[in-house]
Design a protein around this motif. Structure first.
Motif, mmCIF file in Angstrom:
data_model
loop_
_atom_site.group_PDB
_atom_site.id
_atom_site.type_symbol
_atom_site.label_atom_id
_atom_site.label_comp_id
_atom_site.label_asym_id
_atom_site.label_seq_id
_atom_site.Cartn_x
_atom_site.Cartn_y
_atom_site.Cartn_z
ATOM 1 N N ILE A 15 0.845 -1.204 0.000
ATOM 2 C CA ILE A 15 0.000 0.000 0.000
ATOM 3 C C ILE A 15 0.876 1.249 0.000
ATOM 4 C CG2 ILE A 15 -1.683 1.333 1.313
ATOM 5 C CD1 ILE A 15 -3.146 -1.002 0.355
ATOM 6 N N ALA A 16 1.976 1.219 0.752
ATOM 7 C CA ALA A 16 2.895 2.369 0.776
ATOM 8 C C ALA A 16 3.433 2.634 -0.628
ATOM 9 C CB ALA A 16 4.037 2.121 1.758
ATOM 10 N N ALA A 17 3.842 1.585 -1.317
ATOM 11 C CA ALA A 17 4.355 1.732 -2.683
ATOM 12 C C ALA A 17 3.266 2.250 -3.617
ATOM 13 C CB ALA A 17 4.914 0.405 -3.185
ATOM 14 N N ARG A 18 2.049 1.721 -3.444
ATOM 15 C CA ARG A 18 0.936 2.165 -4.274
ATOM 16 C C ARG A 18 0.637 3.645 -4.030
ATOM 17 N NH1 ARG A 18 -3.718 -1.250 -2.910
ATOM 18 N NH2 ARG A 18 -2.334 -2.854 -3.715
ATOM 19 N N LEU A 19 0.636 4.062 -2.778
ATOM 20 C CA LEU A 19 0.363 5.455 -2.435
ATOM 21 C C LEU A 19 1.402 6.391 -3.040
ATOM 22 C CD1 LEU A 19 -0.960 7.803 -0.924
ATOM 23 C CD2 LEU A 19 0.290 7.073 1.127
ATOM 24 N N VAL A 20 2.658 6.103 -2.814
ATOM 25 C CA VAL A 20 3.713 6.979 -3.322
ATOM 26 C C VAL A 20 3.727 6.956 -4.850
ATOM 27 C CG1 VAL A 20 6.187 7.466 -3.306
ATOM 28 C CG2 VAL A 20 5.058 6.716 -1.206
ATOM 29 N N GLY A 21 3.562 5.788 -5.430
ATOM 30 C CA GLY A 21 3.529 5.684 -6.888
ATOM 31 C C GLY A 21 2.410 6.503 -7.499
ATOM 32 N N ARG A 22 1.233 6.424 -6.905
ATOM 33 C CA ARG A 22 0.101 7.192 -7.430
ATOM 34 C C ARG A 22 0.316 8.688 -7.236
ATOM 35 N NH1 ARG A 22 -5.090 4.512 -7.497
ATOM 36 N NH2 ARG A 22 -5.844 6.475 -8.376
ATOM 37 N N LEU A 23 0.926 9.080 -6.115
ATOM 38 C CA LEU A 23 1.207 10.506 -5.897
ATOM 39 C C LEU A 23 2.210 11.038 -6.918
ATOM 40 C CD1 LEU A 23 1.352 10.696 -2.005
ATOM 41 C CD2 LEU A 23 -0.388 11.697 -3.508
ATOM 42 N N ILE A 24 3.056 10.166 -7.428
ATOM 43 C CA ILE A 24 4.053 10.567 -8.422
ATOM 44 C C ILE A 24 3.472 10.504 -9.837
ATOM 45 C CG2 ILE A 24 6.228 9.858 -9.506
ATOM 46 C CD1 ILE A 24 7.177 9.036 -6.666
ATOM 47 N N GLU A 25 2.720 9.469 -10.145
ATOM 48 C CA GLU A 25 2.328 9.199 -11.526
ATOM 49 C C GLU A 25 0.907 9.620 -11.924
ATOM 50 O OE1 GLU A 25 4.535 8.126 -13.688
ATOM 51 O OE2 GLU A 25 6.087 7.783 -12.183
ATOM 52 N N ASP A 26 0.038 9.882 -10.956
ATOM 53 C CA ASP A 26 -1.374 10.078 -11.262
ATOM 54 C C ASP A 26 -1.860 11.461 -10.811
ATOM 55 O OD1 ASP A 26 -4.166 10.009 -11.369
ATOM 56 O OD2 ASP A 26 -4.296 7.950 -10.640
ATOM 57 N N PRO A 27 -1.938 12.431 -11.732
ATOM 58 C CA PRO A 27 -2.353 13.793 -11.367
ATOM 59 C C PRO A 27 -3.738 13.857 -10.712
ATOM 60 C CG PRO A 27 -1.447 13.766 -13.585
ATOM 61 C CD PRO A 27 -1.583 12.336 -13.152
ATOM 62 N N ALA A 28 -4.683 13.040 -11.160
ATOM 63 C CA ALA A 28 -6.022 13.048 -10.560
ATOM 64 C C ALA A 28 -5.968 12.558 -9.115
ATOM 65 C CB ALA A 28 -6.980 12.198 -11.387
ATOM 66 N N PHE A 29 -5.139 11.535 -8.854
ATOM 67 C CA PHE A 29 -4.994 11.025 -7.499
ATOM 68 C C PHE A 29 -4.321 12.063 -6.610
ATOM 69 C CE2 PHE A 29 -2.865 8.697 -4.097
ATOM 70 C CZ PHE A 29 -3.925 7.950 -3.595
ATOM 71 N N ARG A 30 -3.308 12.746 -7.146
ATOM 72 C CA ARG A 30 -2.637 13.825 -6.377
ATOM 73 C C ARG A 30 -3.659 14.878 -5.955
ATOM 74 N NH1 ARG A 30 2.575 14.999 -6.210
ATOM 75 N NH2 ARG A 30 2.212 17.224 -6.411
ATOM 76 N N GLU A 31 -4.520 15.267 -6.882
ATOM 77 C CA GLU A 31 -5.525 16.281 -6.584
ATOM 78 C C GLU A 31 -6.500 15.784 -5.510
ATOM 79 O OE1 GLU A 31 -9.085 18.656 -8.872
ATOM 80 O OE2 GLU A 31 -7.326 18.047 -10.040
ATOM 81 N N LEU A 32 -6.953 14.532 -5.644
ATOM 82 C CA LEU A 32 -7.844 13.954 -4.649
ATOM 83 C C LEU A 32 -7.164 13.890 -3.288
ATOM 84 C CD1 LEU A 32 -10.475 12.557 -3.809
ATOM 85 C CD2 LEU A 32 -9.457 10.394 -4.608
ATOM 86 N N PHE A 33 -5.907 13.456 -3.250
ATOM 87 C CA PHE A 33 -5.163 13.344 -1.995
ATOM 88 C C PHE A 33 -5.058 14.705 -1.316
ATOM 89 C CE2 PHE A 33 -1.284 13.057 0.574
ATOM 90 C CZ PHE A 33 -1.520 11.879 1.276
ATOM 91 N N GLN A 34 -4.814 15.741 -2.094
ATOM 92 C CA GLN A 34 -4.698 17.096 -1.542
ATOM 93 C C GLN A 34 -6.047 17.558 -0.969
ATOM 94 O OE1 GLN A 34 -1.769 19.444 -1.816
ATOM 95 N NE2 GLN A 34 -2.997 20.511 -0.303
#
Length: 100
Positions: A15-34
């Motif tokens: 899950i840690a790898a998935r979280l960091v990977g998505r924060l790096i590679e997925d702009p929509a996920f970054r926006e949702l996370f913020q």
């Protein structure tokens, strides 16, 4: 005493790898996370009921900043009992410092 146990504050290495990977590679996920970290975490499989309120950050670290500390951040998130209590590892300009 379920969610008060320290073990529940850890997330798996996957899950840690998935979280960091998505924060790096997925702009929509970054926006949702913020906007809504709990919803973003639930989307990747984190039991948000077992996690404290977390990740209330002002400015999410840039992709380059997260990429520079990716391995350390993944390790920290999956081994620290306080990882999801301390949002500084995701804060712009503080990611590397919070992992030292």
């Amino acid at each position: 005493m379920s969610s008060d146990k320290p073990e529940t504050n850890k997330i798996s290495p996957e899950i840690a790898a998935r979280l960091v990977g998505r924060l790096i590679e997925d702009p929509a996920f970054r926006e949702l996370f913020q906007k809504d970290a709990a919803k973003a975490l639930a989307e990747i499989g984190v039991n948000v009921d077992a996690q404290p309120e977390c990740c209330d950050i002002q400015q999410l670290a840039s992709v380059d900043e997260l990429r520079a500390v990716q391995a350390q951040l993944e390790q920290y998130l999956s081994t620290s009992l306080q990882a999801m209590f301390v949002p500084h590892c995701f804060e712009a300009g503080k990611a590397a410092d919070s992992l030292e």
